[in-house]
Design a protein around this motif. Structure first.
Motif, mmCIF file in Angstrom:
data_model
loop_
_atom_site.group_PDB
_atom_site.id
_atom_site.type_symbol
_atom_site.label_atom_id
_atom_site.label_comp_id
_atom_site.label_asym_id
_atom_site.label_seq_id
_atom_site.Cartn_x
_atom_site.Cartn_y
_atom_site.Cartn_z
ATOM 1 N N ARG A 43 -14.581 -28.719 3.456
ATOM 2 C CA ARG A 43 -15.166 -27.497 4.017
ATOM 3 C C ARG A 43 -16.586 -27.313 3.505
ATOM 4 O O ARG A 43 -16.957 -27.835 2.465
ATOM 5 N N MET A 44 -17.373 -26.550 4.269
ATOM 6 C CA MET A 44 -18.750 -26.236 3.878
ATOM 7 C C MET A 44 -18.971 -24.746 4.114
ATOM 8 O O MET A 44 -18.724 -24.244 5.215
ATOM 9 N N CYS A 45 -19.462 -24.060 3.092
ATOM 10 C CA CYS A 45 -19.695 -22.622 3.228
ATOM 11 C C CYS A 45 -20.966 -22.357 4.042
ATOM 12 O O CYS A 45 -21.759 -23.260 4.286
ATOM 13 N N ARG A 46 -21.147 -21.108 4.441
ATOM 14 C CA ARG A 46 -22.298 -20.740 5.276
ATOM 15 C C ARG A 46 -23.615 -21.046 4.589
ATOM 16 O O ARG A 46 -24.539 -21.561 5.209
ATOM 17 N N ARG A 47 -23.724 -20.708 3.304
ATOM 18 C CA ARG A 47 -24.974 -20.918 2.574
ATOM 19 C C ARG A 47 -25.381 -22.384 2.603
ATOM 20 O O ARG A 47 -26.536 -22.720 2.891
ATOM 21 N N ASP A 48 -24.431 -23.279 2.313
ATOM 22 C CA ASP A 48 -24.750 -24.706 2.311
ATOM 23 C C ASP A 48 -25.117 -25.203 3.710
ATOM 24 O O ASP A 48 -26.010 -26.034 3.866
ATOM 25 N N ARG B 200 -17.525 -30.070 8.953
ATOM 26 C CA ARG B 200 -17.066 -29.423 7.715
ATOM 27 C C ARG B 200 -17.180 -27.906 7.821
ATOM 28 O O ARG B 200 -16.349 -27.170 7.288
ATOM 29 N N ARG B 201 -18.186 -27.422 8.528
ATOM 30 C CA ARG B 201 -18.314 -25.972 8.722
ATOM 31 C C ARG B 201 -17.196 -25.459 9.624
ATOM 32 O O ARG B 201 -16.643 -24.386 9.396
ATOM 33 N N LEU B 202 -16.851 -26.219 10.663
ATOM 34 C CA LEU B 202 -15.720 -25.852 11.514
ATOM 35 C C LEU B 202 -14.425 -25.810 10.710
ATOM 36 O O LEU B 202 -13.586 -24.930 10.895
ATOM 37 N N HIS B 203 -14.267 -26.755 9.793
ATOM 38 C CA HIS B 203 -13.098 -26.740 8.922
ATOM 39 C C HIS B 203 -13.060 -25.469 8.078
ATOM 40 O O HIS B 203 -11.973 -24.942 7.805
ATOM 41 N N ASP B 204 -14.211 -24.971 7.669
ATOM 42 C CA ASP B 204 -14.244 -23.766 6.846
ATOM 43 C C ASP B 204 -13.762 -22.541 7.617
ATOM 44 O O ASP B 204 -13.196 -21.626 7.029
ATOM 45 N N ILE B 205 -13.978 -22.531 8.936
ATOM 46 C CA ILE B 205 -13.482 -21.396 9.724
ATOM 47 C C ILE B 205 -12.124 -21.722 10.341
ATOM 48 O O ILE B 205 -11.678 -21.066 11.277
ATOM 49 N N ASN B 206 -11.476 -22.762 9.783
ATOM 50 C CA ASN B 206 -10.105 -23.149 10.123
ATOM 51 C C ASN B 206 -9.974 -23.644 11.563
ATOM 52 O O ASN B 206 -8.995 -23.365 12.252
ATOM 53 N N LEU B 207 -10.984 -24.375 12.028
ATOM 54 C CA LEU B 207 -10.943 -25.019 13.340
ATOM 55 C C LEU B 207 -11.025 -26.534 13.157
ATOM 56 O O LEU B 207 -11.621 -27.020 12.200
ATOM 57 N N SER B 208 -10.472 -27.253 14.101
ATOM 58 C CA SER B 208 -10.524 -28.702 14.070
ATOM 59 C C SER B 208 -11.966 -29.176 14.289
ATOM 60 O O SER B 208 -12.751 -28.531 14.989
ATOM 61 N N GLY B 209 -12.284 -30.330 13.725
ATOM 62 C CA GLY B 209 -13.596 -30.914 13.922
ATOM 63 C C GLY B 209 -13.846 -31.354 15.352
ATOM 64 O O GLY B 209 -14.994 -31.557 15.761
ATOM 65 N N TRP B 210 -12.800 -31.484 16.147
ATOM 66 C CA TRP B 210 -12.943 -31.880 17.541
ATOM 67 C C TRP B 210 -13.662 -30.817 18.361
ATOM 68 O O TRP B 210 -14.149 -31.105 19.457
ATOM 69 N N TRP B 211 -13.746 -29.594 17.856
ATOM 70 C CA TRP B 211 -14.488 -28.542 18.552
ATOM 71 C C TRP B 211 -15.965 -28.915 18.692
ATOM 72 O O TRP B 211 -16.667 -28.369 19.539
ATOM 73 N N ILE B 212 -16.439 -29.833 17.863
ATOM 74 C CA ILE B 212 -17.840 -30.257 17.938
ATOM 75 C C ILE B 212 -18.129 -30.859 19.315
ATOM 76 O O ILE B 212 -19.249 -30.737 19.823
ATOM 77 N N MET C 67 -23.418 -20.516 11.558
ATOM 78 C CA MET C 67 -24.145 -19.951 10.421
ATOM 79 C C MET C 67 -23.650 -18.561 10.051
ATOM 80 O O MET C 67 -23.718 -18.178 8.884
ATOM 81 N N VAL C 68 -23.188 -17.792 11.014
ATOM 82 C CA VAL C 68 -22.833 -16.395 10.721
ATOM 83 C C VAL C 68 -21.331 -16.152 10.613
ATOM 84 O O VAL C 68 -20.919 -15.164 10.022
ATOM 85 N N LYS C 69 -20.502 -17.026 11.168
ATOM 86 C CA LYS C 69 -19.055 -16.826 11.129
ATOM 87 C C LYS C 69 -18.544 -17.027 9.703
ATOM 88 O O LYS C 69 -18.786 -18.053 9.082
ATOM 89 N N LYS C 70 -17.848 -16.030 9.210
ATOM 90 C CA LYS C 70 -17.316 -16.093 7.852
ATOM 91 C C LYS C 70 -16.174 -17.103 7.808
ATOM 92 O O LYS C 70 -15.346 -17.169 8.704
ATOM 93 N N GLY C 71 -16.137 -17.886 6.756
ATOM 94 C CA GLY C 71 -15.077 -18.870 6.587
ATOM 95 C C GLY C 71 -13.767 -18.208 6.206
ATOM 96 O O GLY C 71 -13.733 -17.051 5.754
#
Length: 146
Positions: free
Chosen positions: A18-23, A94-106, A129-133
């Protein structure tokens, strides 16, 4: 290979975790800053070889020389774009993973970007960038903020 290089390449070229918003915001800031510098250098090279000269009499280069040099500069630009595009995709996954979505959403984000000629991709990036994980551990790993 040093351990520092292995760690950096693992973090940059890996879609797991996962990757947080700041990173994610910092990654995009660095990504676009370097991209701006590379594009500025590309345009400067085109200017220096006289690509933007309208009058062929004032342009000292022949057409074949000019296009060979443009091709060389374009290859250097591609050497920048391919790894950075891969890094951007992995960071988005990794950001999608942080908001609990599959990477396939990319793939949906890329399709939206293609259909809207880039504008939708910008909106998708702003969304990431703005969606909270998700708080706490999820199926993609531990919370990066913990």
């Amino acid at each position: 290979m040093s351990n520092k290089w292995k760690l950096t390449s693992y973090l940059v070229f890996n879609g797991k975790g996962r990757m947080c918003r700041r990173d994610f915001i910092m990654f995009n800031a660095i990504f676009y800053a370097i991209g701006g510098v590379v594009c500025a250098i590309y345009l400067l090279c085109l200017h220096l070889i006289g690509f933007f000269e309208i009058d062929p009499e004032t342009n000292p280069m022949t057409n074949s020389q000019m296009f060979a040099l443009i091709g060389l500069v374009f290859i250097v630009l591609l050497l920048y774009l391919v790894p950075f595009l891969a890094m951007g995709i992995f960071a988005s996954i990794r950001r999608l993973h942080d908001i609990n979505l599959s990477g396939w959403w990319i793939l949906l984000f890329m399709l939206i970007s293609l259909i809207s000629r880039g504008f939708g991709g910008t909106l998708c990036t702003i969304f990431l960038m703005v969606k909270k994980g998700s708080v706490g551990e999820n199926k993609y790993g531990v919370d990066p903020l913990e």
